[in-house]
Design a protein around this motif. Structure first.
Motif, mmCIF file in Angstrom:
data_model
loop_
_atom_site.group_PDB
_atom_site.id
_atom_site.type_symbol
_atom_site.label_atom_id
_atom_site.label_comp_id
_atom_site.label_asym_id
_atom_site.label_seq_id
_atom_site.Cartn_x
_atom_site.Cartn_y
_atom_site.Cartn_z
ATOM 1 N N THR A 51 36.448 28.250 47.009
ATOM 2 C CA THR A 51 34.988 28.426 47.063
ATOM 3 C C THR A 51 34.629 29.901 47.040
ATOM 4 N N THR A 52 35.367 30.704 47.789
ATOM 5 C CA THR A 52 35.129 32.153 47.804
ATOM 6 C C THR A 52 35.328 32.744 46.413
ATOM 7 N N VAL A 53 36.417 32.363 45.748
ATOM 8 C CA VAL A 53 36.697 32.876 44.409
ATOM 9 C C VAL A 53 35.611 32.451 43.432
ATOM 10 N N ARG A 54 35.167 31.215 43.517
ATOM 11 C CA ARG A 54 34.133 30.726 42.599
ATOM 12 C C ARG A 54 32.819 31.484 42.782
ATOM 13 N N ILE A 55 32.498 31.852 44.005
ATOM 14 C CA ILE A 55 31.297 32.651 44.247
ATOM 15 C C ILE A 55 31.470 34.047 43.660
ATOM 16 N N LEU A 56 32.637 34.648 43.879
ATOM 17 C CA LEU A 56 32.890 35.997 43.369
ATOM 18 C C LEU A 56 33.007 36.023 41.847
ATOM 19 N N ALA A 57 33.263 34.870 41.239
ATOM 20 C CA ALA A 57 33.330 34.781 39.783
ATOM 21 C C ALA A 57 32.001 34.352 39.168
ATOM 22 N N ASP A 63 25.023 30.448 49.777
ATOM 23 C CA ASP A 63 23.795 30.113 50.510
ATOM 24 C C ASP A 63 23.225 31.333 51.210
ATOM 25 N N ALA A 64 24.097 32.234 51.622
ATOM 26 C CA ALA A 64 23.671 33.443 52.329
ATOM 27 C C ALA A 64 24.767 34.485 52.215
ATOM 28 N N GLY A 65 24.414 35.711 52.558
ATOM 29 C CA GLY A 65 25.372 36.796 52.497
ATOM 30 C C GLY A 65 25.276 37.579 51.206
ATOM 31 N N ALA A 66 26.149 38.575 51.072
ATOM 32 C CA ALA A 66 26.150 39.446 49.900
ATOM 33 C C ALA A 66 27.574 39.669 49.423
ATOM 34 N N ALA A 67 27.713 39.890 48.118
ATOM 35 C CA ALA A 67 29.030 40.181 47.545
ATOM 36 C C ALA A 67 28.854 41.044 46.313
ATOM 37 N N SER A 68 29.771 41.975 46.129
ATOM 38 C CA SER A 68 29.759 42.807 44.933
ATOM 39 C C SER A 68 31.177 42.944 44.408
ATOM 40 N N VAL A 69 31.282 43.069 43.086
ATOM 41 C CA VAL A 69 32.573 43.225 42.421
ATOM 42 C C VAL A 69 32.455 44.395 41.447
ATOM 43 N N ASN A 70 33.343 45.367 41.597
ATOM 44 C CA ASN A 70 33.323 46.552 40.739
ATOM 45 C C ASN A 70 31.978 47.275 40.802
ATOM 46 N N PHE A 72 29.021 45.828 41.202
ATOM 47 C CA PHE A 72 27.919 44.998 40.719
ATOM 48 C C PHE A 72 27.666 43.832 41.661
ATOM 49 N N ASP A 73 26.390 43.573 41.935
ATOM 50 C CA ASP A 73 26.012 42.492 42.834
ATOM 51 C C ASP A 73 26.235 41.140 42.159
ATOM 52 N N VAL A 74 26.936 40.253 42.863
ATOM 53 C CA VAL A 74 27.277 38.951 42.298
ATOM 54 C C VAL A 74 26.033 38.116 42.001
ATOM 55 N N ALA A 75 25.029 38.209 42.859
ATOM 56 C CA ALA A 75 23.827 37.387 42.709
ATOM 57 C C ALA A 75 22.861 37.930 41.661
ATOM 58 N N THR A 76 22.685 39.252 41.625
ATOM 59 C CA THR A 76 21.658 39.830 40.758
ATOM 60 C C THR A 76 22.198 40.440 39.465
ATOM 61 N N GLN A 77 23.520 40.667 39.383
ATOM 62 C CA GLN A 77 24.118 41.259 38.176
ATOM 63 C C GLN A 77 25.327 40.438 37.707
ATOM 64 N N PRO A 78 25.143 39.128 37.531
ATOM 65 C CA PRO A 78 26.293 38.275 37.198
ATOM 66 C C PRO A 78 26.967 38.633 35.879
ATOM 67 N N ALA A 79 26.196 39.071 34.892
ATOM 68 C CA ALA A 79 26.795 39.412 33.600
ATOM 69 C C ALA A 79 27.745 40.594 33.742
ATOM 70 N N ASN A 80 27.355 41.593 34.513
ATOM 71 C CA ASN A 80 28.219 42.755 34.736
ATOM 72 C C ASN A 80 29.476 42.374 35.521
ATOM 73 N N VAL A 81 29.299 41.466 36.476
ATOM 74 C CA VAL A 81 30.460 40.993 37.235
ATOM 75 C C VAL A 81 31.444 40.285 36.308
ATOM 76 N N ARG A 82 30.929 39.415 35.443
ATOM 77 C CA ARG A 82 31.810 38.678 34.533
ATOM 78 C C ARG A 82 32.543 39.603 33.566
ATOM 79 N N GLU A 83 31.918 40.725 33.208
ATOM 80 C CA GLU A 83 32.592 41.708 32.353
ATOM 81 C C GLU A 83 33.706 42.431 33.100
ATOM 82 N N SER A 84 33.628 42.418 34.418
ATOM 83 C CA SER A 84 34.558 43.186 35.247
ATOM 84 C C SER A 84 35.756 42.382 35.728
ATOM 85 N N ILE A 85 35.755 41.076 35.513
ATOM 86 C CA ILE A 85 36.778 40.221 36.115
ATOM 87 C C ILE A 85 37.515 39.385 35.080
ATOM 88 N N SER A 86 38.637 38.866 35.537
ATOM 89 C CA SER A 86 39.347 37.828 34.809
ATOM 90 C C SER A 86 39.826 36.833 35.856
#
Length: 269
Positions: A51-57, A63-70, A72-86
């Protein structure tokens, strides 16, 4: 425009929550992952790792909280997150009809990478699949398929890779092959988020380990820090017996290699 990596942390998670009805899967999960490191999220089935991985991907909304990858905010910048991960899931996503080289070259073309054939050859070399590169993947062992799957994840130079239970269902030899492949990733500066339920896997691979239990991180630290949670070791004479894994590898020859024709070398008949 390709996402550009920024300073640490590579992954930042704070107060992450997720529920399905009355069932709380994640209950205020917090952790940071340093760039270029292997971070293991260790826990039993149902602990909330996937579940954690699916949220970060960006495949699932928290439901609550915040997460960023590279950065980029997971909730507000999903396209940038997807460009940053595999993401490499629990089952190898390879085409069994194609050869290993064709699988790699196909993904390279889909990701618009220059010189797909050269990329494929380089990854076959890095993951010790040169001799098997021209063979159909249907002839590969489980460990070889997993190594090919991880190699495919590197195409496009994603700075962050998620490995969700990468050795689930593999035999001891194949697990060691995958461990070697994962260790290889950090040599090139890749950040790895690894989920596993195997204690020895986290111990072998991770720079830092977080134990997720019933939706909460109950401990987070290096292996040395986790060991300090226990009383100091006493010096005693103990007759060490080999583990079953050591016996298995010794009996079969310590890690047979698969030849290009599918046969193995180095084992005992």
């Amino acid at each position: 425009m390709t996402a550009q990596p920024i300073a640490s942390p590579a992954i930042h998670v704070q107060g992450l929550r997720k529920s399905y009805g009355k069932h709380e899967v994640l209950r205020s999960v917090d952790f940071d992952v340093v760039p270029g490191s292997i971070f293991a999220l260790l826990g039993s089935n149902g602990a909330g790792k996937t579940t954690t991985v699916r949220i970060l991907a960006t495949l699932l909304k928290a439901d609550a909280g915040a997460a960023s990858v590279n950065g980029f905010d997971v909730a507000t910048q999903p396209a940038n997150v997807r460009e940053s991960i595999s993401l490499t899931g629990q089952f190898a996503a390879v085409d069994e009809i194609l050869s290993g080289r064709e699988n790699l070259a196909l993904v390279a073309r889909l990701r618009h990478v220059e010189d797909p054939d050269a990329i494929a050859d380089d990854l076959l070399r890095r993951f010790s699949l040169n001799e098997a590169g021209a063979r159909r993947v249907s002839t590969y062992s489980g460990g070889m398929r997993r190594r090919l799957d991880i190699a495919m994840s590197l195409i496009g130079s994603a700075p962050v890779i998620y490995l969700d239970e990468p050795t689930a269902g593999l035999d001891p030899e194949a697990r060691i092959e995958v461990w070697d492949a994962v260790k290889e990733l950090t040599r090139y500066g890749t950040t790895v988020l690894l989920t596993t339920q195997y204690l020895d896997e986290a111990e072998q691979l991770a720079d830092r380990i977080a134990i997720l239990h019933q939706g909460r991180i109950i401990v987070n630290g290096t292996l040395a820090e986790l060991k300090q949670l226990f009383p100091p070791a006493k010096v005693e004479y103990v007759e060490k017996q080999p583990s079953l894994e050591e016996i298995f590898l010794a009996v079969i020859g310590g890690g047979d290699k698969c030849d290009a024709d599918g046969t193995t070398t180095g084992g005992r008949g």
